[in-house]
Design a protein around this motif. Sequence first.
Motif, short mmCIF file in Angstrom:
data_model
loop_
_atom_site.label_atom_id
_atom_site.label_comp_id
_atom_site.label_asym_id
_atom_site.label_seq_id
_atom_site.Cartn_x
_atom_site.Cartn_y
_atom_site.Cartn_z
N ARG A 235 0.84 -1.19 0.00
CA ARG A 235 0.00 0.00 0.00
C ARG A 235 0.88 1.25 0.00
NH1 ARG A 235 -5.36 0.92 -1.04
NH2 ARG A 235 -5.70 -1.16 -0.14
N LEU A 236 0.58 2.17 -0.94
CA LEU A 236 1.33 3.42 -1.07
C LEU A 236 0.56 4.59 -0.45
CD1 LEU A 236 2.41 3.03 -4.81
CD2 LEU A 236 3.73 2.41 -2.78
N ALA A 237 1.31 5.58 0.01
CA ALA A 237 0.68 6.77 0.61
C ALA A 237 -0.07 7.58 -0.44
CB ALA A 237 1.73 7.62 1.30
N ARG A 238 0.43 7.57 -1.66
CA ARG A 238 -0.20 8.32 -2.75
C ARG A 238 0.14 7.62 -4.07
NH1 ARG A 238 3.64 11.08 -0.32
NH2 ARG A 238 2.08 12.26 0.84
N PRO A 239 -0.65 7.89 -5.12
CA PRO A 239 -0.37 7.23 -6.40
C PRO A 239 1.04 7.53 -6.89
CG PRO A 239 -2.52 8.29 -6.44
CD PRO A 239 -1.86 8.73 -5.17
N HIS A 240 1.64 6.51 -7.52
CA HIS A 240 3.00 6.67 -8.06
C HIS A 240 3.05 6.00 -9.43
CE1 HIS A 240 7.32 6.11 -8.67
NE2 HIS A 240 7.49 7.11 -7.80
N ASP A 258 -4.62 2.67 -7.78
CA ASP A 258 -3.89 3.92 -7.62
C ASP A 258 -2.86 3.85 -6.49
OD1 ASP A 258 -5.19 5.10 -9.71
OD2 ASP A 258 -6.71 6.08 -8.46
N CYS A 259 -3.27 3.23 -5.38
CA CYS A 259 -2.39 3.23 -4.20
C CYS A 259 -2.11 1.84 -3.66
CB CYS A 259 -3.01 4.09 -3.10
SG CYS A 259 -3.07 5.85 -3.50
N GLU A 285 6.28 6.35 -1.60
CA GLU A 285 6.18 6.30 -0.15
C GLU A 285 5.31 5.10 0.23
OE1 GLU A 285 4.63 9.05 3.61
OE2 GLU A 285 4.79 9.91 1.59
#
Length: 305
Positions: A235-240, A258-259, A285
């Motif tokens: 799981r990402l803090a924001r889309p990358h 997205d995340c 992140e």
Amino acid sequence: MGEIVEAEGLTKHFDSLVAVEGVTFRLQEGEILALLGPNGAGKTTSVRMLASVLAPTAGTARVAGYDVVKQAREVRRSVGLLTEFPALYLRMSADEYLDFFGKLYRVPPRELNRRKDLLLERFGLAGVRKRRIGEYSKGMRQKLALVRAMIHDPLVLFLDEPTSAMDPHSARVVREAIMELRKEKRTAIICTHNLFEAQALADRIAIISRGRIIALGTFEELRRLYLGSPILELRLARPHEGAAELVGRFARVEEAGDCFIRYRAEDPASVNPLIVKALTEAGAEILYLQEIPVTLEEVYLRIVQ
């Protein structure tokens, strides 16, 4: 002692009905096996043959070093058997009931009293030991039947639905007692429909269907064999942008949003650090990375379908 339960081609026919066919397995001293399968699959019949209650039609079995046919008396003295519907003498008190079976097993009086005190206390029955069994609840009766199965300090226990009809607290007490068997190097076969219980208690799991064992192994072995390598979720803090492509260099991406990214990895311990390093260097992140848990129910349903 090494192998304490050995079954080779164990088979039981009732006229034209094939109840058990070619069951083969071995248990080491101190090992707990969960025997799973639908009603009528052959679980209880298998256990009764191993306990020298039923004679096999074909095949052989040894328990605690004794042949279940040729040395049936020695086998019965070496095992404790809890059936799904145990016979209880309702006019007796727990003390009288255990004294009766202790004498049948020729347990010396001093040892019998010690075992009674220990087991009745362990299962929360010490305070009602003088009451008639007919006044007990279903859960209390089941616990007393388990005490009776253990009163002669057997090497091997055969437990058929040991926590059926029990409230959650009583079931936990029984599960904890079964876990203690491992410390005492006691061997047990548990027939159960409770998949959570089987996963929590058993070293290995055997799935039986139409009288045959169709799967046998540890939970992890069965999970890998029938469900494949583990699925992990990152799981990402924001889309990358490009995160999924980076992960795909090291593992097989199953799903991505997205995340989040879900992927399979044959060797997560080696692959995960590489994925984390690559994403971090790319500026992503990461909030968490964890394996998506799999239950025995998922494995079981995949096998029996």
